[in-house]
Design a protein around this motif. Structure first.
Motif, PDB file in Angstrom:
ATOM      1  N   ILE A 132     -90.304 -39.492 -30.015  1.00  0.00           N
ATOM      2  CA  ILE A 132     -91.308 -40.556 -30.037  1.00  0.00           C
ATOM      3  C   ILE A 132     -90.993 -41.649 -29.023  1.00  0.00           C
ATOM      4  O   ILE A 132     -91.694 -42.663 -28.977  1.00  0.00           O
ATOM      5  CB  ILE A 132     -91.451 -41.168 -31.451  1.00  0.00           C
ATOM      6  N   ALA A 133     -89.975 -41.432 -28.188  1.00  0.00           N
ATOM      7  CA  ALA A 133     -89.574 -42.443 -27.203  1.00  0.00           C
ATOM      8  C   ALA A 133     -90.729 -42.759 -26.267  1.00  0.00           C
ATOM      9  O   ALA A 133     -91.454 -41.866 -25.822  1.00  0.00           O
ATOM     10  CB  ALA A 133     -88.369 -41.944 -26.402  1.00  0.00           C
ATOM     11  N   THR A 134     -90.878 -44.048 -25.957  1.00  0.00           N
ATOM     12  CA  THR A 134     -91.939 -44.479 -25.043  1.00  0.00           C
ATOM     13  C   THR A 134     -91.372 -45.111 -23.775  1.00  0.00           C
ATOM     14  O   THR A 134     -92.136 -45.469 -22.885  1.00  0.00           O
ATOM     15  CB  THR A 134     -92.862 -45.514 -25.718  1.00  0.00           C
ATOM     16  N   MET A 135     -90.034 -45.256 -23.734  1.00  0.00           N
ATOM     17  CA  MET A 135     -89.401 -45.873 -22.570  1.00  0.00           C
ATOM     18  C   MET A 135     -88.181 -45.066 -22.145  1.00  0.00           C
ATOM     19  O   MET A 135     -87.549 -44.411 -22.984  1.00  0.00           O
ATOM     20  CB  MET A 135     -88.932 -47.297 -22.908  1.00  0.00           C
ATOM     21  N   THR A 136     -87.870 -45.149 -20.854  1.00  0.00           N
ATOM     22  CA  THR A 136     -86.617 -44.556 -20.387  1.00  0.00           C
ATOM     23  C   THR A 136     -85.477 -45.316 -21.053  1.00  0.00           C
ATOM     24  O   THR A 136     -85.664 -46.427 -21.567  1.00  0.00           O
ATOM     25  CB  THR A 136     -86.467 -44.683 -18.857  1.00  0.00           C
ATOM     26  N   LEU A 137     -84.302 -44.731 -21.020  1.00  0.00           N
ATOM     27  CA  LEU A 137     -83.145 -45.369 -21.637  1.00  0.00           C
ATOM     28  C   LEU A 137     -82.886 -46.740 -21.010  1.00  0.00           C
ATOM     29  O   LEU A 137     -82.626 -47.716 -21.712  1.00  0.00           O
ATOM     30  CB  LEU A 137     -81.912 -44.466 -21.496  1.00  0.00           C
ATOM     31  N   GLU A 138     -82.994 -46.824 -19.691  1.00  0.00           N
ATOM     32  CA  GLU A 138     -82.753 -48.086 -18.994  1.00  0.00           C
ATOM     33  C   GLU A 138     -83.775 -49.145 -19.409  1.00  0.00           C
ATOM     34  O   GLU A 138     -83.419 -50.295 -19.673  1.00  0.00           O
ATOM     35  CB  GLU A 138     -82.803 -47.881 -17.476  1.00  0.00           C
ATOM     36  N   GLU A 141     -82.998 -50.290 -22.939  1.00  0.00           N
ATOM     37  CA  GLU A 141     -81.849 -51.200 -22.980  1.00  0.00           C
ATOM     38  C   GLU A 141     -82.237 -52.592 -22.499  1.00  0.00           C
ATOM     39  O   GLU A 141     -81.834 -53.596 -23.096  1.00  0.00           O
ATOM     40  CB  GLU A 141     -80.703 -50.637 -22.135  1.00  0.00           C
ATOM     41  N   ARG A 142     -83.020 -52.683 -21.417  1.00  0.00           N
ATOM     42  CA  ARG A 142     -83.501 -53.978 -20.925  1.00  0.00           C
ATOM     43  C   ARG A 142     -84.332 -54.684 -21.997  1.00  0.00           C
ATOM     44  O   ARG A 142     -84.164 -55.876 -22.253  1.00  0.00           O
ATOM     45  CB  ARG A 142     -84.358 -53.797 -19.668  1.00  0.00           C
ATOM     46  N   HIS A 143     -85.215 -53.923 -22.616  1.00  0.00           N
ATOM     47  CA  HIS A 143     -86.075 -54.473 -23.675  1.00  0.00           C
ATOM     48  C   HIS A 143     -85.227 -55.037 -24.815  1.00  0.00           C
ATOM     49  O   HIS A 143     -85.486 -56.138 -25.317  1.00  0.00           O
ATOM     50  CB  HIS A 143     -87.020 -53.376 -24.172  1.00  0.00           C
ATOM     51  N   GLU A 144     -84.209 -54.282 -25.234  1.00  0.00           N
ATOM     52  CA  GLU A 144     -83.359 -54.735 -26.340  1.00  0.00           C
ATOM     53  C   GLU A 144     -82.532 -55.955 -25.947  1.00  0.00           C
ATOM     54  O   GLU A 144     -82.327 -56.857 -26.768  1.00  0.00           O
ATOM     55  CB  GLU A 144     -82.468 -53.588 -26.813  1.00  0.00           C
ATOM     56  N   ARG A 145     -82.051 -56.005 -24.692  1.00  0.00           N
ATOM     57  CA  ARG A 145     -81.317 -57.185 -24.221  1.00  0.00           C
ATOM     58  C   ARG A 145     -82.219 -58.414 -24.247  1.00  0.00           C
ATOM     59  O   ARG A 145     -81.823 -59.468 -24.730  1.00  0.00           O
ATOM     60  CB  ARG A 145     -80.783 -56.960 -22.811  1.00  0.00           C
ATOM     61  N   ASN A 146     -83.446 -58.265 -23.729  1.00  0.00           N
ATOM     62  CA  ASN A 146     -84.387 -59.398 -23.729  1.00  0.00           C
ATOM     63  C   ASN A 146     -84.737 -59.821 -25.132  1.00  0.00           C
ATOM     64  O   ASN A 146     -84.883 -61.023 -25.407  1.00  0.00           O
ATOM     65  CB  ASN A 146     -85.664 -59.019 -22.957  1.00  0.00           C
ATOM     66  N   GLU A 147     -84.876 -58.871 -26.043  1.00  0.00           N
ATOM     67  CA  GLU A 147     -85.175 -59.188 -27.443  1.00  0.00           C
ATOM     68  C   GLU A 147     -84.022 -59.978 -28.067  1.00  0.00           C
ATOM     69  O   GLU A 147     -84.237 -60.948 -28.784  1.00  0.00           O
ATOM     70  CB  GLU A 147     -85.383 -57.866 -28.198  1.00  0.00           C
ATOM     71  N   ARG A 148     -82.795 -59.549 -27.789  1.00  0.00           N
ATOM     72  CA  ARG A 148     -81.620 -60.205 -28.331  1.00  0.00           C
ATOM     73  C   ARG A 148     -81.513 -61.631 -27.780  1.00  0.00           C
ATOM     74  O   ARG A 148     -81.233 -62.564 -28.526  1.00  0.00           O
ATOM     75  CB  ARG A 148     -80.376 -59.388 -27.965  1.00  0.00           C
ATOM     76  N   ILE A 149     -81.796 -61.795 -26.496  1.00  0.00           N
ATOM     77  CA  ILE A 149     -81.727 -63.133 -25.888  1.00  0.00           C
ATOM     78  C   ILE A 149     -82.790 -64.048 -26.489  1.00  0.00           C
ATOM     79  O   ILE A 149     -82.503 -65.197 -26.833  1.00  0.00           O
ATOM     80  CB  ILE A 149     -81.906 -63.036 -24.347  1.00  0.00           C
TER      81      ILE A 149
END
Length: 153
Positions: A132-138, A141-149
């Motif tokens: 069900i992935a909609t994004m590449t791994l990279e 990871e960017r999305h999760e970093r921005n979410e965390r910030i």
């Protein structure tokens, strides 16, 4: 019977493989998201959805058996906790079914396997691990970093 989402996904993968050539595994040696790969992932997603729905039917039947009747308060509390956990699991699986349906729509529209952010192909290994992935791994990871910030602000 599978007890968690990972086990359900593994069962779905086995069933999908049995529906196609039993030894077929999408490969980087073939054109990306060709008909055979699309069919493979469609079968994988449909089998996964079917196993989730089958499991949820058993939960529904169990919940309809009647109200809790344990006379002991500790036993009743334990049963209510078990039911709450089961219902939370079913809610997560309901959301998962929506993601599976979205992935099936992307297959029909020819968008499956491509990153929603960058438009690049998502690796076959990632799609096999998380169909069900909609994004590449990279991108993920960017999305999760921005979410965390943004959460820390």
């Amino acid at each position: 019977m599978p007890t968690n989402v990972a086990e359900v996904g593994a069962d779905a993968l086995r069933e999908a493989k049995s529906n196609l050539d039993s030894d077929y595994v999408p490969s980087d040696d073939e054109p990306f998201m060709n008909e055979r790969q699309q069919e493979y992932f469609r079968n994988l997603l449909l089998a996964w959805k079917k196993s989730i729905l089958t499991e949820s039917e058993s939960t529904l039947a169990h919940l309809q058996d009647g109200p809790l009747r344990e006379p002991d308060l500790a036993d009743r509390a334990s049963s209510e906790t078990d039911w709450a956990i089961e219902l939370r699991t079913r809610d997560r699986q309901r959301k998962l079914i929506a993601k599976i349906d979205s992935a099936l729509r992307r297959i029909d529209e020819g968008e499956y396997g491509y990153c929603a952010v960058t438009g690049e192909p998502i690796s076959l290994a990632r799609l096999q691990a998380r169909p069900i992935a909609t994004m590449t791994l990279e991108a993920q990871e960017r999305h999760e970093r921005n979410e965390r910030i943004s959460r820390e602000d």
